[in-house]
Design a protein around this motif. Structure first.
Motif, PDB file in Angstrom:
ATOM      1  N   GLY A   1      36.854  35.011  58.325  1.00 32.88           N
ATOM      2  CA  GLY A   1      38.203  35.076  58.879  1.00 32.88           C
ATOM      3  C   GLY A   1      39.269  35.179  57.806  1.00 32.88           C
ATOM      4  O   GLY A   1      40.190  36.010  57.897  1.00 32.88           O
ATOM      5  N   LEU A   2      39.146  34.368  56.761  1.00 37.10           N
ATOM      6  CA  LEU A   2      40.127  34.413  55.683  1.00 37.10           C
ATOM      7  C   LEU A   2      40.006  35.698  54.871  1.00 37.10           C
ATOM      8  O   LEU A   2      41.012  36.247  54.398  1.00 37.10           O
ATOM      9  CB  LEU A   2      39.953  33.187  54.779  1.00 37.10           C
ATOM     10  CG  LEU A   2      40.314  31.847  55.417  1.00 37.10           C
ATOM     11  CD1 LEU A   2      39.909  30.693  54.507  1.00 37.10           C
ATOM     12  CD2 LEU A   2      41.811  31.772  55.729  1.00 37.10           C
ATOM     13  N   TRP A   3      38.770  36.197  54.725  1.00 38.26           N
ATOM     14  CA  TRP A   3      38.549  37.465  54.016  1.00 38.26           C
ATOM     15  C   TRP A   3      39.261  38.616  54.725  1.00 38.26           C
ATOM     16  O   TRP A   3      39.941  39.431  54.087  1.00 38.26           O
ATOM     17  CB  TRP A   3      37.052  37.737  53.914  1.00 38.26           C
ATOM     18  CG  TRP A   3      36.717  39.067  53.310  1.00 38.26           C
ATOM     19  CD1 TRP A   3      36.821  39.419  51.990  1.00 38.26           C
ATOM     20  CD2 TRP A   3      36.219  40.226  53.996  1.00 38.26           C
ATOM     21  NE1 TRP A   3      36.418  40.729  51.814  1.00 38.26           N
ATOM     22  CE2 TRP A   3      36.043  41.247  53.027  1.00 38.26           C
ATOM     23  CE3 TRP A   3      35.897  40.491  55.325  1.00 38.26           C
ATOM     24  CZ2 TRP A   3      35.568  42.517  53.356  1.00 38.26           C
ATOM     25  CZ3 TRP A   3      35.413  41.757  55.657  1.00 38.26           C
ATOM     26  CH2 TRP A   3      35.257  42.759  54.684  1.00 38.26           C
ATOM     27  N   ILE A   4      39.149  38.666  56.039  1.00 36.41           N
ATOM     28  CA  ILE A   4      39.826  39.719  56.798  1.00 36.41           C
ATOM     29  C   ILE A   4      41.332  39.609  56.622  1.00 36.41           C
ATOM     30  O   ILE A   4      42.027  40.622  56.417  1.00 36.41           O
ATOM     31  CB  ILE A   4      39.425  39.643  58.287  1.00 36.41           C
ATOM     32  CG1 ILE A   4      37.951  40.049  58.465  1.00 36.41           C
ATOM     33  CG2 ILE A   4      40.324  40.546  59.135  1.00 36.41           C
ATOM     34  CD1 ILE A   4      37.412  39.831  59.863  1.00 36.41           C
ATOM     35  N   GLU A   5      41.865  38.393  56.694  1.00 39.25           N
ATOM     36  CA  GLU A   5      43.306  38.190  56.485  1.00 39.25           C
ATOM     37  C   GLU A   5      43.727  38.714  55.113  1.00 39.25           C
ATOM     38  O   GLU A   5      44.750  39.400  54.975  1.00 39.25           O
ATOM     39  CB  GLU A   5      43.657  36.708  56.606  1.00 39.25           C
ATOM     40  CG  GLU A   5      43.459  36.113  57.981  1.00 39.25           C
ATOM     41  CD  GLU A   5      44.599  36.446  58.930  1.00 39.25           C
ATOM     42  OE1 GLU A   5      45.598  37.019  58.471  1.00 39.25           O
ATOM     43  OE2 GLU A   5      44.489  36.122  60.119  1.00 39.25           O
TER      44      GLU A   5
ATOM     45  N   ILE B   1      36.038  41.100  45.946  1.00 37.20           N
ATOM     46  CA  ILE B   1      35.506  41.060  47.314  1.00 37.20           C
ATOM     47  C   ILE B   1      36.633  41.278  48.317  1.00 37.20           C
ATOM     48  O   ILE B   1      36.464  41.993  49.311  1.00 37.20           O
ATOM     49  CB  ILE B   1      34.765  39.737  47.564  1.00 37.20           C
ATOM     50  CG1 ILE B   1      33.545  39.644  46.623  1.00 37.20           C
ATOM     51  CG2 ILE B   1      34.301  39.641  49.024  1.00 37.20           C
ATOM     52  CD1 ILE B   1      32.764  38.351  46.727  1.00 37.20           C
ATOM     53  N   ILE B   2      37.779  40.658  48.081  1.00 32.51           N
ATOM     54  CA  ILE B   2      38.950  40.992  48.901  1.00 32.51           C
ATOM     55  C   ILE B   2      39.517  42.296  48.351  1.00 32.51           C
ATOM     56  O   ILE B   2      40.057  42.346  47.238  1.00 32.51           O
ATOM     57  CB  ILE B   2      40.004  39.871  48.861  1.00 32.51           C
ATOM     58  CG1 ILE B   2      39.574  38.725  49.791  1.00 32.51           C
ATOM     59  CG2 ILE B   2      41.371  40.399  49.278  1.00 32.51           C
ATOM     60  CD1 ILE B   2      40.616  37.653  49.986  1.00 32.51           C
ATOM     61  N   ASP B   3      39.362  43.345  49.131  1.00 37.47           N
ATOM     62  CA  ASP B   3      39.736  44.679  48.671  1.00 37.47           C
ATOM     63  C   ASP B   3      39.906  45.570  49.897  1.00 37.47           C
ATOM     64  O   ASP B   3      39.031  45.589  50.775  1.00 37.47           O
ATOM     65  CB  ASP B   3      38.639  45.226  47.746  1.00 37.47           C
ATOM     66  CG  ASP B   3      38.939  46.619  47.251  1.00 37.47           C
ATOM     67  OD1 ASP B   3      39.668  46.747  46.268  1.00 37.47           O
ATOM     68  OD2 ASP B   3      38.431  47.585  47.862  1.00 37.47           O
ATOM     69  N   ALA B   4      41.004  46.309  49.954  1.00 35.73           N
ATOM     70  CA  ALA B   4      41.284  47.125  51.132  1.00 35.73           C
ATOM     71  C   ALA B   4      40.223  48.199  51.348  1.00 35.73           C
ATOM     72  O   ALA B   4      39.834  48.480  52.485  1.00 35.73           O
ATOM     73  CB  ALA B   4      42.669  47.772  50.997  1.00 35.73           C
ATOM     74  N   ARG B   5      39.735  48.798  50.268  1.00 38.66           N
ATOM     75  CA  ARG B   5      38.713  49.842  50.416  1.00 38.66           C
ATOM     76  C   ARG B   5      37.408  49.249  50.930  1.00 38.66           C
ATOM     77  O   ARG B   5      36.743  49.826  51.800  1.00 38.66           O
ATOM     78  CB  ARG B   5      38.474  50.548  49.088  1.00 38.66           C
ATOM     79  CG  ARG B   5      37.380  51.640  49.147  1.00 38.66           C
ATOM     80  CD  ARG B   5      37.213  52.291  47.783  1.00 38.66           C
ATOM     81  NE  ARG B   5      36.213  53.334  47.823  1.00 38.66           N
ATOM     82  CZ  ARG B   5      34.902  53.136  47.658  1.00 38.66           C
ATOM     83  NH1 ARG B   5      34.449  51.877  47.469  1.00 38.66           N
ATOM     84  NH2 ARG B   5      34.047  54.141  47.685  1.00 38.66           N
ATOM     85  N   VAL B   6      37.017  48.108  50.387  1.00 39.43           N
ATOM     86  CA  VAL B   6      35.788  47.449  50.841  1.00 39.43           C
ATOM     87  C   VAL B   6      35.901  47.101  52.319  1.00 39.43           C
ATOM     88  O   VAL B   6      34.962  47.327  53.098  1.00 39.43           O
ATOM     89  CB  VAL B   6      35.518  46.178  50.005  1.00 39.43           C
ATOM     90  CG1 VAL B   6      34.374  45.368  50.622  1.00 39.43           C
ATOM     91  CG2 VAL B   6      35.172  46.557  48.570  1.00 39.43           C
TER      92      VAL B   6
ATOM     93  N   ALA C   1      46.268  41.832  54.837  1.00 42.84           N
ATOM     94  CA  ALA C   1      47.654  41.439  54.563  1.00 42.84           C
ATOM     95  C   ALA C   1      47.731  40.538  53.341  1.00 42.84           C
ATOM     96  O   ALA C   1      48.368  39.484  53.363  1.00 42.84           O
ATOM     97  CB  ALA C   1      48.260  40.748  55.783  1.00 42.84           C
ATOM     98  N   GLY C   2      47.084  40.948  52.270  1.00 42.12           N
ATOM     99  CA  GLY C   2      47.025  40.115  51.079  1.00 42.12           C
ATOM    100  C   GLY C   2      48.381  39.774  50.497  1.00 42.12           C
ATOM    101  O   GLY C   2      48.564  38.701  49.903  1.00 42.12           O
ATOM    102  N   GLU C   3      49.366  40.672  50.686  1.00 41.97           N
ATOM    103  CA  GLU C   3      50.694  40.441  50.119  1.00 41.97           C
ATOM    104  C   GLU C   3      51.421  39.280  50.794  1.00 41.97           C
ATOM    105  O   GLU C   3      52.428  38.782  50.268  1.00 41.97           O
ATOM    106  CB  GLU C   3      51.536  41.714  50.244  1.00 41.97           C
ATOM    107  CG  GLU C   3      52.024  42.058  51.647  1.00 41.97           C
ATOM    108  CD  GLU C   3      50.961  42.686  52.536  1.00 41.97           C
ATOM    109  OE1 GLU C   3      51.252  42.913  53.725  1.00 41.97           O
ATOM    110  OE2 GLU C   3      49.842  42.940  52.036  1.00 41.97           O
ATOM    111  N   MET C   4      50.910  38.818  51.927  1.00 46.81           N
ATOM    112  CA  MET C   4      51.559  37.720  52.644  1.00 46.81           C
ATOM    113  C   MET C   4      51.182  36.347  52.085  1.00 46.81           C
ATOM    114  O   MET C   4      51.777  35.344  52.466  1.00 46.81           O
ATOM    115  CB  MET C   4      51.190  37.773  54.130  1.00 46.81           C
ATOM    116  CG  MET C   4      51.708  38.994  54.865  1.00 46.81           C
ATOM    117  SD  MET C   4      51.162  39.032  56.593  1.00 46.81           S
ATOM    118  CE  MET C   4      51.891  37.500  57.226  1.00 46.81           C
TER     119      MET C   4
END
Length: 215
Positions: free
Chosen positions: A176-180, A106-111, A184-187
């Motif tokens: 909100g956390l999903w967008i983060e 679900i956390i995915d840059a393409r999505v 910027a998942g690498e953070m």
């Protein structure tokens, strides 16, 4: 310049063909944006003619609406799958639901890119606005159901208004956390967003911290 890869258009029945066209639409929107995802580019991606697309969808707007609804529905179903936990308490199921929303796939840059592309058009497109509303309410209903189980296990009986309030707040926390995570998942360290999400959701519901077993 390389030609876009084509999906193999399966000859497996009407519903399967519709799904193939929806997937080809999402691929085209991801690559070309909403304006560039024409019926011609979608047909090329699916390996069919534009005329065949019109056999399944009246036009591009209806196809985009179905594609966005499919994207939203898929995310909700992926999160719901986490609720199918045997011998889990309602509180554990809630934690699993929050965790699923704050992890791949679900956390995915393409999505996120697809979601942002569609949502940017929703304000000016009633069909996309309707698809967004239905997807949002469908997800919120799932949240309400999980919250009702948790509070019932706590011997609390919230009314419909309180459940609605909790669901709106929890949806906002997860969003909100999903967008983060998507941007910027690498953070963040593995599991960090999910842990924050669970703690914040439990605070919203007024749940006492669970005691850890002594080692």
């Amino acid at each position: 310049m390389n030609a876009p890869s084509r999906r193999r258009f399966r000859r497996e029945g009407e519903e399967r063909r519709r799904q193939d066209l929806i997937e080809a639409t999402l691929d085209s929107v991801a690559e070309h944006g909403l304006q560039g995802a024409t019926l011609r580019t979608i047909a090329l991606r699916a390996g069919v003619t534009a005329g065949l697309i019109r056999h399944y969808f009246p036009g591009k707007e209806e196809l985009l609406q179905e594609a966005y609804a499919a994207l939203m529905g898929r995310m909700t179903e992926q999160a719901k799958a986490a609720l199918a936990m045997e011998d889990a308490s309602p509180r554990q199921r809630l934690a699993a639901f929050v965790t699923a929303n704050l992890n791949v796939p679900i956390i995915d840059a393409r999505v996120f890119s697809l979601w942002a592309t569609f949502i940017g058009r929703a304000g000016a497109d009633p069909s996309l606005a309707r698809a967004h509303r239905e997807g949002y309410l469908g997800f919120r209903n799932e949240v309400e159901a999980v919250v009702a189980e948790v509070l019932a296990a706590e011997r609390r009986e919230p009314d419909a208004g309180q459940l609605r309030h909790h669901a709106i707040a929890i949806n906002a926390i997860i969003d909100g956390l999903w967008i983060e995570g998507c941007l910027a998942g690498e953070m963040f360290s593995p599991g960090e967003l999910a842990a924050i999400g669970i703690k914040t959701v439990e605070a919203e519901l007024g749940l006492a911290p669970e005691r850890e077993d002594n080692q």
